[in-house]
Design an enzyme around this catalytic site. Structure first.
Site, PDB file in Angstrom:
ATOM      1  N   HIS A  10       5.837  13.365  -3.272  1.00 51.11           N
ATOM      2  CA  HIS A  10       4.380  13.480  -3.133  1.00 51.11           C
ATOM      3  C   HIS A  10       3.675  12.937  -4.373  1.00 51.11           C
ATOM      4  O   HIS A  10       2.529  13.284  -4.633  1.00 51.11           O
ATOM      5  CB  HIS A  10       3.965  14.940  -2.919  1.00 51.11           C
ATOM      6  CG  HIS A  10       4.339  15.477  -1.576  1.00 51.11           C
ATOM      7  ND1 HIS A  10       5.638  15.765  -1.228  1.00 51.11           N
ATOM      8  CD2 HIS A  10       3.589  15.765  -0.483  1.00 51.11           C
ATOM      9  CE1 HIS A  10       5.665  16.223   0.011  1.00 51.11           C
ATOM     10  NE2 HIS A  10       4.436  16.231   0.488  1.00 51.11           N
TER      11      HIS A  10
ATOM     12  N   GLU B 162      -4.622  13.276   9.145  1.00 49.18           N
ATOM     13  CA  GLU B 162      -4.187  14.670   9.289  1.00 49.18           C
ATOM     14  C   GLU B 162      -5.143  15.594   8.543  1.00 49.18           C
ATOM     15  O   GLU B 162      -5.476  15.329   7.383  1.00 49.18           O
ATOM     16  CB  GLU B 162      -2.769  14.812   8.719  1.00 49.18           C
ATOM     17  CG  GLU B 162      -1.736  14.022   9.526  1.00 49.18           C
ATOM     18  CD  GLU B 162      -0.466  13.714   8.727  1.00 49.18           C
ATOM     19  OE1 GLU B 162      -0.301  14.266   7.634  1.00 49.18           O
ATOM     20  OE2 GLU B 162       0.338  12.900   9.218  1.00 49.18           O
TER      21      GLU B 162
ATOM     22  N   GLU C  73       2.548   9.432  10.868  1.00 47.43           N
ATOM     23  CA  GLU C  73       1.843   8.352  10.167  1.00 47.43           C
ATOM     24  C   GLU C  73       1.955   7.044  10.930  1.00 47.43           C
ATOM     25  O   GLU C  73       1.024   6.239  10.933  1.00 47.43           O
ATOM     26  CB  GLU C  73       2.386   8.203   8.740  1.00 47.43           C
ATOM     27  CG  GLU C  73       1.915   9.267   7.768  1.00 47.43           C
ATOM     28  CD  GLU C  73       2.548  10.639   7.964  1.00 47.43           C
ATOM     29  OE1 GLU C  73       3.539  10.736   8.718  1.00 47.43           O
ATOM     30  OE2 GLU C  73       2.048  11.614   7.380  1.00 47.43           O
TER      31      GLU C  73
ATOM     32  N   PHE D 218      -0.551  11.416   1.881  1.00 46.70           N
ATOM     33  CA  PHE D 218       0.054  11.059   0.599  1.00 46.70           C
ATOM     34  C   PHE D 218       0.617   9.645   0.715  1.00 46.70           C
ATOM     35  O   PHE D 218       1.249   9.319   1.725  1.00 46.70           O
ATOM     36  CB  PHE D 218       1.184  12.029   0.224  1.00 46.70           C
ATOM     37  CG  PHE D 218       0.695  13.357  -0.296  1.00 46.70           C
ATOM     38  CD1 PHE D 218       0.522  13.567  -1.665  1.00 46.70           C
ATOM     39  CD2 PHE D 218       0.398  14.381   0.575  1.00 46.70           C
ATOM     40  CE1 PHE D 218       0.053  14.775  -2.146  1.00 46.70           C
ATOM     41  CE2 PHE D 218      -0.066  15.598   0.097  1.00 46.70           C
ATOM     42  CZ  PHE D 218      -0.240  15.805  -1.264  1.00 46.70           C
TER      43      PHE D 218
ATOM     44  N   ASP E  47       3.107   8.443  -0.422  1.00 49.29           N
ATOM     45  CA  ASP E  47       4.559   8.460  -0.217  1.00 49.29           C
ATOM     46  C   ASP E  47       4.919   8.224   1.252  1.00 49.29           C
ATOM     47  O   ASP E  47       5.986   7.715   1.561  1.00 49.29           O
ATOM     48  CB  ASP E  47       5.116   9.810  -0.652  1.00 49.29           C
ATOM     49  CG  ASP E  47       4.649  10.185  -2.045  1.00 49.29           C
ATOM     50  OD1 ASP E  47       5.468  10.157  -2.970  1.00 49.29           O
ATOM     51  OD2 ASP E  47       3.453  10.498  -2.215  1.00 49.29           O
ATOM     52  N   PHE E  48       3.978   8.623   2.160  1.00 42.52           N
ATOM     53  CA  PHE E  48       4.287   8.535   3.596  1.00 42.52           C
ATOM     54  C   PHE E  48       3.985   7.154   4.167  1.00 42.52           C
ATOM     55  O   PHE E  48       4.146   6.923   5.360  1.00 42.52           O
ATOM     56  CB  PHE E  48       3.516   9.616   4.372  1.00 42.52           C
ATOM     57  CG  PHE E  48       3.640  10.998   3.779  1.00 42.52           C
ATOM     58  CD1 PHE E  48       4.762  11.376   3.049  1.00 42.52           C
ATOM     59  CD2 PHE E  48       2.616  11.926   3.932  1.00 42.52           C
ATOM     60  CE1 PHE E  48       4.862  12.639   2.484  1.00 42.52           C
ATOM     61  CE2 PHE E  48       2.720  13.188   3.366  1.00 42.52           C
ATOM     62  CZ  PHE E  48       3.833  13.552   2.641  1.00 42.52           C
TER      63      PHE E  48
END
Lengths: 335, 378
Positions: free
Chosen positions: A129, A29, A60, A83, A85-86
Site C-alpha cells: 500500500h 471503491e 480494479e 491505492f 499498488d492495485f
C-alpha cells in the site's frame, strides 16, 4: 488567504470538471459520501452529482474496463484506484485495450480516460500500500503519466486531464501531499510554472533570488516535499538550488529539463519508486545526450532501495529517499 | 500527575475522529482503565480509556472532530486545577524549533567549505582571517583575491599551502636544466618552485627565471627539514653518476623527491612512473610502460608501450623507443635515437646521437653512430 491544500485543490478541480461538463463521471471503491473515498478526494461529489458518481465492487480491472467502455462511448470517465499498488490489476485494461484503440482504429475511437490513484510511502502502510509503480507504466505507448507536485496546482491539472486530454492519463497523487498547503512564492522559496505543449506545466522552484543555481534537482510528485525542505535547509548554507518538477512524466518536457540542468551543470534526479530502470534512467540518458561534455559532475540519481517497503517507520525511512539523503546528494554533486 | 488525553492514532489512514459520546461527566474522578468516551473514525467506533487516575476536564465536545495527537480531555490531580499550563507545555513541546543549520564549531556555510576546497584554500585559514560572524562564499572569494595579490610578488621562502607542492630544484642553474624544469612548472598549477640550490657559489643570490638560487645543494636536507619545501628534483644531467649519488643520498635520508611532468607530456593511464623524474614537453609514456626514478626526459622522448626504463638516465630530444624496450640504470642517450622493439640496453651505457639500435647492448658500452656527411660546394 492561506493557500489551498493539495487535497482541496483536487476536490475543487473535480467539482469544476463535473460542473462544466455533464459527460464527466467518476467510478471507484468507497467513493460515495459520507466516506468520500479513502483519501477524501471525492468528498461531497456524490451528494452534488448522485447520478454521476458510482461506487464499485472491489475489482480494479472492472473499474478501468467499464471506464474504457464509457470513454469509447463519448463520456469523460474518471476511475479512482484506491491505492496505486492495485494498478497491477488494471494493467491488462490499460496496456492491451485503453491505450491501443486510438491507434488501432486510426484515431476514430479516442479513449479520454483519467485513472487517478494515490501513490507513495511514508505512512507505514507496508509493502503493498506504499509503492510508486509508475515505472511499470512509463513504457506503455500512448499512455500519459501525470504527477502533480505541491509546487503545482493539482486541481487545474486534473481538470485539464479530464476535459482537455484525449489520451489515457494515469494521474498520480502522492499520499503525503494531500494535507500539504500548495507552495507559493514566499519568503524562502520562489515558485513559477512553465507552460508545456502537453498542457501539464513544469514547476520551477528556487531557494534564491537572482544569479545562477549551484545545483538542479529534477523530480516529480511527492518528491517536492523533500525538495522544498532541503531547499529551505540549504538557504543558510548558501547552496542555491533550482528544483524542476515536470507535471507530466510522459510525455517529457525535455527542453525545459535541458535548459534548467544547463544552468547549474550539476544535476540530481529524485524519485520515490525503486532504483534502476526507472524515470531517472531515461531522463539521465537524455540529459547526457543533450549536455554531453557540459556537465561538471556525473548526474546523481536517487530512488528507493530495490526491495519491498517495510511498514516500520525507521525501516521505511532507510528504504525510501528522505530529505537528509537528498541534501547529502545535492552537496555531493557540488564537490 | 495531571496529564492530557490525546486522540491516539487509531488507524494508519485516519488523521482525525469524531467525538460521539462522553461516558464520564466533567469533574468526575476517573480511574485508570475506565472508558472516557467513544470516538468514530471513517471505519469504526472506538472507545478511549483513561491511562491514569484523575479528574476529567473536557477539551472536546460531543460532535466535534479532533485531529490525531490533539487533546480530547485532561486528567487533573484536583478538580480546580487550571488546565492552561498543561496545554501551553504541550504546544511549546510541539513548536520546539529544529536545530539551526550552523551549530557547534563550524563557523562557515557548506557553500564556503566546498568553494574553499575547489580553490585549494583551507577553510580554517579563511575563518581565522574573519574575526566574527559566519564565513560565507563572499569571504572565501575575498580571501582568494587577497592571496592572488600576494602571489604576484616574488617569493623567497614560501609558506605551506594546502594542495600546493613546493618544489626545490637541485642544480642545473648554469647548464639550463633548472630553467627547463621551471618552464614546465610554470604550467603546473599544483607545483610551485621555491628556489634552486646549486654548487656554483657565484650564482647564490642570483635569480634564474625569477626564482632565487638559495645556496649549495648540500643544504637540500636542511631546507626540507625546516619546512621550506615539500619535495625536491634534480635538474642537472651533465654527470649521471653524481645525479644518482645525490638522489640515493637524499632519499636515503628521507628527503622526498617529486616528478615534474610538463602539461603537454602524455602519460597513459596504465604507465607507471617512479619519482624524481623530469618529463618535459611532448614526451609520450605509453601504456604499461614502467619508468624508474630520477630520469631526465627531454622534449619528444617516446617511451613506448611495455618498455621498462631504469633510473638515473638522461635523454636528449627526440629519442624514440619502440615497444618492449628494456633499459638499465645510468644510461645517457644523445638525441634522435631510434630503438627497435624488444632491444635490451644494460647499465651505464652511452649512446650517440642518430643511432638506430637493432640489437641489445651490454652494460658499460659506448655506442657510436657511423653517420657520414659529405659537405661540398653547391
Amino acid at each position: 488567504m492561506a493557500a489551498l491544500t493539495y487535497l482541496q485543490s483536487l476536490q475543487q478541480g473535480l467539482h469544476r470538471a463535473f460542473a462544466q461538463d455533464a459527460r464527466v463521471h467518476l467510478l471507484g471503491e468507497d467513493v460515495l459520501d459520507p466516506y468520500g473515498g479513502a483519501f477524501k478526494v471525492t468528498a461531497g461529489l456524490s451528494t452534488q452529482y448522485p447520478d454521476r458518481v458510482f461506487t464499485t465492487p472491489i475489482s480494479e480491472a472492472a473499474i478501468v474496463g467499464v471506464s474504457v467502455g464509457m470513454a469509447m462511448r463519448d463520456l469523460r470517465p474518471v476511475a479512482e484506484i484506491m491505492f496505486g499498488d492495485f494498478l497491477t490489476l488494471c494493467a491488462d485494461q490499460i496496456i492491451n485495450h485503453a491505450t491501443k484503440f486510438h491507434a488501432m482504429y486510426n484515431g476514430a475511437v479516442p479513449v479520454p480516460l483519467v485513472i487517478r490513484t494515490p501513490v507513495g510511502g511514508g505512512r507505514g502502510y507496508g509493502p503493498t500500500h506504499s509503492q510508486s509503480l509508475e515505472k511499470l507504466f512509463l513504457g506503455v505507448p500512448n499512455l500519459h503519466v501525470v504527477a502533480p507536485s505541491h509546487f503545482h496546482d493539482p486541481g487545474t491539472m486534473l481538470h485539464h486531464a479530464i476535459l482537455s486530454d484525449s489520451r489515457v492519463v494515469l494521474f498520480l497523487e502522492h499520499k503525503l501531499l494531500y494535507p500539504q498547503r500548495l507552495v507559493e512564492t514566499g519568503e524562502t522559496l520562489t515558485v513559477r510554472l512553465v507552460e508545456e505543449a502537453s498542457g501539464y506545466p513544469t514547476a520551477i522552484a528556487t531557494n534564491y533570488a537572482g544569479g545562477a543555481p549551484d545545483v538542479t534537482v529534477i523530480g516529480y510528485g511527492g518528491m517536492s516535499l523533500l525538495a522544498a525542505r532541503a531547499m529551505e535547509n540549504l538557504i543558510a548554507e548558501e547552496i542555491r538550488v533550482l528544483a524542476v518538477f515536470p507535471g507530466s512524466l510522459k510525455p517529457l518536457p525535455l527542453e525545459t529539463l535541458v535548459e534548467n540542468a544547463a544552468l547549474s551543470r550539476r544535476v540530481v534526479l529524485v524519485e520515490e519508486g525503486t532504483a534502476g530502470f526507472n524515470w531517472g534512467s531515461e531522463v539521465s540518458a537524455l540529459l547526457y545526450e543533450r549536455l554531453w561534455r557540459q556537465l561538471h559532475a556525473p548526474i546523481r540519481r536517487l530512488a528507493a532501495h530495490d526491495n519491498i517497503l517495510p511498514a516500520a517507520k525507521e525501516m521505511e525511512d532507510q528504504a525510501l529517499v528522505t530529505t537528509e539523503k537528498l541534501e547529502a546528494a545535492l552537496l555531493e554533486v557540488l564537490e | 500527575m495531571s496529564q492530557l488525553v490525546p486522540l491516539p492514532m487509531i488507524g494508519a489512514n485516519e488523521d482525525s475522529a469524531l467525538v460521539v459520546m462522553w461516558r464520564k461527566a466533567p469533574g468526575e474522578l476517573v480511574k485508570r482503565g475506565e472508558i472516557l468516551c467513544e470516538v468514530e473514525t471513517t471505519k469504526a467506533v472506538v472507545e478511549i480509556e483513561a491511562e491514569a487516575d484523575g479528574h476529567l476536564h473536557l477539551l472536546a465536545k460531543e460532535g466535534e472532530t479532533v485531529r490525531t495527537g490533539e487533546p480530547l480531555a485532561a486528567l487533573l490531580d484536583s478538580p480546580e486545577e487550571d488546565v492552561a499550563p498543561l496545554l501551553a507545555a504541550a504546544s511549546t513541546a510541539k513548536a520546539a524549533p529544529a536545530a539551526p543549520v550552523t551549530t557547534g564549531e563550524r563557523r562557515w556555510t557548506k557553500k564556503a567549505e566546498i568553494l574553499a576546497r575547489r580553490l585549494n584554500l583551507s577553510i580554517e585559514q579563511v575563518a581565522e582571517s574573519v574575526p566574527n560572524g559566519v564565513v560565507g562564499e563572499a569571504e572565501v572569494l575575498a580571501f582568494q583575491s587577497r592571496q592572488g595579490q600576494t602571489e604576484e610578488t616574488p617569493q623567497t621562502a614560501s609558506t605551506q599551502r594546502p594542495g600546493i607542492e613546493r618544489v626545490l630544484i637541485l642544480g642545473g642553474a648554469r647548464g639550463g636544466g633548472a630553467e627547463l624544469i621551471l618552464d614546465a612548472l610554470a604550467r603546473i598549477p599544483h607545483q610551485h618552485p621555491v628556489g634552486i640550490l646549486d654548487r656554483d657559489p657565484a650564482l647564490h643570490g642570483q635569480l634564474v627565471s625569477g626564482v632565487p638560487v638559495l645556496g649549495p645543494t648540500s643544504q637540500a636536507e636542511d631546507f626540507w627539514r625546516s619546512g621550506q619545501c615539500d619535495a625536491v628534483i634534480i635538474a642537472f644531467n651533465s654527470n649521471l653518476e653524481e645525479r644518482a649519488r645525490l638522489f640515493e643520498e637524499l632519499s636515503g635520508r628521507g628527503v622526498p623527491f617529486t616528478n615534474v611532468i610538463d602539461a603537454t607530456a602524455d602519460v597513459r593511464a596504465t604507465a607507471q612512473i617512479g619519482t624524481g623524474n623530469a618529463i618535459l614537453a611532448c614526451c609520450h609514456i605509453g601504456p604499461y610502460a614502467v619508468v624508474g626514478d630520477n630520469n631526465f626526459l627531454s622534449t619528444f622522448t617516446c617511451i613506448e608501450h611495455h618498455c621498462r626504463l631504469g633510473s638515473h638516465c638522461a635523454f636528449g630530444p627526440s629519442v624514440a623507443f619502440s615497444g618492449r624496450v628494456t633499459v638499465g640504470n645510468g644510461v645517457r642517450f644523445g638525441m634522435s635515437i631510434a630503438v627497435e622493439p624488444d632491444v635490451t640496453i644494460g647499465d651505464n651505457v652511452i649512446i650517440a646521437s642518430g643511432s638506430v639500435l637493432t640489437r641489445s647492448i651490454p652494460s658499460n658500452s659506448i655506442v657510436k653512430a657511423r653517420i657520414e656527411q659529405i659537405v661540398r660546394p653547391r
